[in-house]
Design a protein around this motif. Structure first.
Motif, mmCIF file in Angstrom:
data_model
loop_
_atom_site.group_PDB
_atom_site.id
_atom_site.type_symbol
_atom_site.label_atom_id
_atom_site.label_comp_id
_atom_site.label_asym_id
_atom_site.label_seq_id
_atom_site.Cartn_x
_atom_site.Cartn_y
_atom_site.Cartn_z
ATOM 1 N N GLY A 1 61.252 43.471 41.509
ATOM 2 C CA GLY A 1 59.952 43.605 42.149
ATOM 3 C C GLY A 1 58.984 44.407 41.304
ATOM 4 O O GLY A 1 59.384 45.119 40.382
ATOM 5 N N GLU B 1 55.198 46.667 41.962
ATOM 6 C CA GLU B 1 54.216 47.152 42.922
ATOM 7 C C GLU B 1 53.073 47.806 42.163
ATOM 8 O O GLU B 1 53.293 48.634 41.285
ATOM 9 C CB GLU B 1 54.863 48.151 43.874
ATOM 10 C CG GLU B 1 54.015 48.453 45.071
ATOM 11 C CD GLU B 1 54.790 49.181 46.161
ATOM 12 O OE1 GLU B 1 54.127 49.641 47.099
ATOM 13 O OE2 GLU B 1 56.022 49.293 46.070
ATOM 14 N N PRO C 1 48.583 52.331 47.020
ATOM 15 C CA PRO C 1 49.080 50.968 46.798
ATOM 16 C C PRO C 1 47.966 49.937 46.871
ATOM 17 O O PRO C 1 47.042 50.064 47.667
ATOM 18 C CB PRO C 1 50.077 50.745 47.941
ATOM 19 C CG PRO C 1 50.310 52.070 48.553
ATOM 20 C CD PRO C 1 49.141 52.936 48.223
ATOM 21 N N ILE D 1 51.519 43.123 44.600
ATOM 22 C CA ILE D 1 52.928 43.302 44.936
ATOM 23 C C ILE D 1 53.648 41.978 44.700
ATOM 24 O O ILE D 1 53.201 40.928 45.162
ATOM 25 C CB ILE D 1 53.112 43.739 46.399
ATOM 26 C CG1 ILE D 1 52.458 45.113 46.611
ATOM 27 C CG2 ILE D 1 54.594 43.783 46.764
ATOM 28 C CD1 ILE D 1 52.456 45.564 48.048
ATOM 29 N N ASP E 1 57.609 40.398 44.916
ATOM 30 C CA ASP E 1 58.985 40.605 45.371
ATOM 31 C C ASP E 1 59.805 39.382 44.978
ATOM 32 O O ASP E 1 59.565 38.289 45.480
ATOM 33 C CB ASP E 1 58.985 40.808 46.883
ATOM 34 C CG ASP E 1 60.373 41.045 47.450
ATOM 35 O OD1 ASP E 1 61.364 41.005 46.693
ATOM 36 O OD2 ASP E 1 60.464 41.288 48.669
#
Length: 105
Positions: free
Chosen positions: A44, A46, A57, A62, A64
């Motif tokens: 992942g 971020e 954030p 993002i 995944d």
């Protein structure tokens, strides 16, 4: 899968946030090359912005790849790195800092 620890052996992060290495887009690409050389997979990514003394954030940054780990089998490391390159190419903000979760199968 085990976490892939690269600090001290891989490319230097752009910034350390406590013990967490963060990479800008240029250094993130260097990290992906290092992962390719060591057959590490990206579980992942971020994205964050640093605002004063806070790490904020960015919900648009993002990625995944945990589901890919289940479906790609032995191809997971290579496919995760390729998708990570595409993901980095899709980010237009040069001020984004990225945290990577790396694993070895």
């Amino acid at each position: 899968m085990n976490e892939f620890i690269f600090l001290g052996a891989g490319p230097e992060p752009t910034k350390l946030w406590g013990d967490t290495p963060l990479f800008n887009l240029i250094d993130g690409r260097k990290l992906l090359i290092f992962c390719e050389e060591h057959d590490a997979a990206v579980l992942g990514i971020e994205g964050f912005r640093v605002v004063e003394d806070r790490r904020v954030p960015d919900m648009d940054c993002i990625a995944d790849f945990s589901a890919l780990a289940m479906t790609a089998g032995k191809q997971f490391p290579a496919e995760s790195r390729e998708l990570s390159k595409c993901f980095l190419n899709s980010i237009s903000d040069p001020n984004i800092l990225l945290e990577f979760v790396l694993v070895k199968a």
